[in-house]
Scaffold this motif. Structure first.
Motif, short mmCIF file in Angstrom:
data_model
loop_
_atom_site.label_atom_id
_atom_site.label_comp_id
_atom_site.label_asym_id
_atom_site.label_seq_id
_atom_site.Cartn_x
_atom_site.Cartn_y
_atom_site.Cartn_z
N ASN A 198 0.94 -1.21 -0.09
CA ASN A 198 0.03 0.00 0.05
C ASN A 198 0.81 1.19 0.04
OD1 ASN A 198 -2.52 -1.20 -0.12
ND2 ASN A 198 -2.55 -0.99 2.34
N LYS B 129 -8.60 2.43 -5.78
CA LYS B 129 -7.81 1.96 -6.48
C LYS B 129 -8.56 1.37 -7.90
CE LYS B 129 -4.14 1.15 -3.39
NZ LYS B 129 -3.46 0.12 -2.44
N GLY C 166 -6.63 -6.01 1.35
CA GLY C 166 -5.48 -6.08 2.19
C GLY C 166 -5.62 -5.75 3.58
MG LIG Z 1 -3.79 -2.83 -0.50
#
Ligand SMILES: [Mg+2]
Ligand SMILES: Nc1ncnc2c1ncn2[C@@H]1O[C@H](COP(=O)(O)OP(=O)(O)O)[C@@H](O)[C@H]1O
Lengths: 169, 383
Positions: free
Chosen positions: B284, B335, B344
């Motif tokens: 990230n 994103k 995540g």
């Molecule tokens: Mg991520």
């Protein structure tokens, strides 16, 4: 200072006794009116000495007498005691005991006649008659003392704050 | 003894005038003192003494001056009439001065009492004000803590229900996915290599695997699988993660710095899962800094709380305030599709919770973000 607590009262009581025990000869050359008048006046002098002495004692006790301002006020009280004592003696000599008789010869001359004690007593009388030499300094000190106290307050200082902290009472 | 009158007359007259002057001046000072500090009884006392003394001085001095004037003028007989009045007045005033003087002690005591009481009052008042202020502060602190706690609770709540839901779905999808994978592999066996069909089957297999990966992530998030703990050195784990990331992602222009606290002690936890968390955080950060920037990974140890802190800081684009509450939600991503799944942080959150730890985030949009893991140090005995 000798004036502390009980001895003071004993001295004062003695003085009072003396004053009252003194005979009042009415053989003076001048008329004095009622004897009570002079007795009251003399008593007021004694009382005055007493309260000034107490004031001195208090100022001393509160440790105020070391501070400028209050110190002068103490001097004032001291001179007032001297003055009052002198005045007391003068009254005693001419009006109460009659040991001194005064007569005016003319505008500028006087005759002081001691019936006892001779010329020395006459001189003593003459001197105590100049009582302003004592009470004027007394008032001068009072004026100076108050002036200092008020200028101390001007500069922001609490004149009695320190003394209060030391106060044993 | 016959002697001149002159000294007596002079001293009498001059002295009388001075007496009046000084006593009036003394009154002025006492008045001023009294005016400036009207609460101080001592000044009032002095004023009274001065006024009485002045009264006495004036009465007496006026008498003396008058007497001397009368005698000098040859009207001595007149004095005999005035004298009793003047004398009585003097006596009276002398007694009053003496009596007032005796009040000094009283005035002093009263003032002292007032003064100390006032001081006490002031002290109590300022104490009260101080107490009030601390009380206000405390109320504010508590309110803030409460709000924060509530927010955290809401977040935990939401994540827990999302976790339950998604793990239910994941379980349901996991089996059909396994079937799809198995049959695809079966079909692949019978196909000639490089045929069109074989290539199509490969695509199906690849996507089925991706799906499986996501489903597994979801299961992780829902804490379905128990951690397999072993003793690990967090610094070694971080180093492994960095090696892995340098292989996979282009990081040449990105400055990655590590600051290790030597005090950190070995911990007892699931190495694979911690690695997964660190990979997520560093990936990230890498995404956030873009092509060039810097990432700092630092560790710390709190001896008292027995906690290890691992923080991943970057100077990337940061997180919008409105997004801060949602970044841990599963499938929340900013994103574009293909680049992020939004799983995540959700997975990382689940893992860290499972280890009894916490993830904290602070971020300034445009300046960067810091993610901090707070991990309790568990030794093999008490985990
Ligand atoms: Mg991520
Ligand atoms: N270091 C970071 N800097 C800026 N934004 C971040 C960072 N880490 C996470 N985010 C934000 O949190 C969102 C969720 O992250 P994550 O759960 O890892 O999903 P993903 O990376 O797939 O988008 C990201 O889309 C991004 O908006």
């Amino acid at each position: 200072m000798a004036l502390r607590g009980k001895p003071l009262f004993i001295v004062l009581a003695g003085a009072l006794f003396l004053l009252l025990a003194v005979p009042h000869p009415v053989m003076a050359t001048q008329p004095h009116g009622d004897p009570e008048g002079i007795v009251v006046h003399q008593l007021s002098h004694v009382f005055f000495v007493f309260s000034m002495a107490i004031l001195i004692y208090w100022l001393h006790n509160r440790k105020l007498s070391v501070q400028p301002g209050w110190r002068e006020i103490r001097y004032a009280a001291f001179f007032l005691i001297l003055w009052s004592t002198g005045a007391f003696i003068a009254h005693l000599l001419d009006e109460q005991l009659g040991w001194i008789s005064v007569s005016r010869m003319d505008t500028w001359t006087m005759h002081v006649e001691p019936s006892r004690g001779g010329v020395a007593l006459a001189w003593l009388y003459y001197i105590v008659k100049l009582d302003h030499l004592l009470c004027v300094p007394a008032l001068f000190f009072l004026y100076r003392g108050l002036g200092r106290l008020s200028s101390q307050k001007d500069s922001g200082g609490e004149p009695d704050a320190d003394a209060k902290r030391e106060d044993p009472a | 003894m016959t002697i001149t009158w002159i000294p007596i007359i002079t001293v009498d007259v001059l002295g009388a005038i001075l007496m009046i002057i000084f006593s009036v001046l003394a009154i002025r000072y006492a008045w001023r003192l009294n005016r400036r500090d009207p609460d101080n009884l001592v000044w009032t006392f002095l004023l009274w003494v001065c006024v009485c003394l002045a009264g006495f001085a004036i009465s007496r001095s006026a008498g003396h001056i008058l007497k001397q004037m009368l005698f000098v003028a040859g009207h001595g007989a007149v004095w005999a009439h005035i004298r009793p009045v003047s004398g009585s007045l003097n006596t009276l005033l002398l007694i009053i001065v003496a009596a007032v003087t005796l009040f000094f002690n009283g005035a002093w005591h009263i003032y002292q009492e007032i003064f100390s009481e006032r001081k006490m009052l002031q002290e109590t008042q300022s104490e009260l004000m101080e107490l009030n202020r601390t009380l206000e502060n405390r109320v504010q602190e508590r309110t803030e803590a409460l709000l924060k706690h509530e927010k955290q609770m809401a977040q935990t709540d939401r994540l827990a229900s999302i976790g339950q839901l998604s793990s239910g779905i994941a379980h349901e999808i996991n089996n059909p996915l396994g079937v799809i994978q198995g049959y695809t592999q079966l079909l692949l066996r019978g196909e000639k290599p490089d045929s069109q069909k074989q290539q199509d089957l490969q695509v199906i297999l690849k996507h089925a695997r991706n799906c499986k990966a996501i489903v597994e992530d979801l299961l992780h998030f829902a804490r379905r699988s128990a951690p397999e703990k072993s003793e690990i050195n967090i610094h070694e784990v971080i180093d492994d993660v960095l090696v892995f990331i340098r292989h996979r992602a282009k990081t040449e222009k990105i400055h990655i710095e590590t600051r290790y606290d030597e005090k950190v002690i070995p911990m007892y936890m699931d190495e694979k899962k911690i690695k997964q968390v660190l990979v997520n955080l560093v990936m990230n950060a890498r995404h956030a800094v873009g092509d060039n920037g810097s990432i700092t990974i630092s560790t710390g140890y709190d001896d008292q709380e027995r906690q290890v802190m691992v923080s991943v800081a970057d100077d990337g684009y940061g997180i919008d305030v409105k997004d801060l509450d949602r970044i841990f939600d599963p499938f929340f991503t900013t994103k574009p599709t293909g680049e992020g799944t939004g799983l995540g942080l959700a997975v990382s959150y689940g893992i860290i919770k499972n280890h009894g730890g916490e993830i904290r985030v602070s971020s300034e949009p445009g300046k960067g973000s810091v993610f901090t893991l707070i991990l309790p140090v568990n030794t093999a005995g008490n985990s």
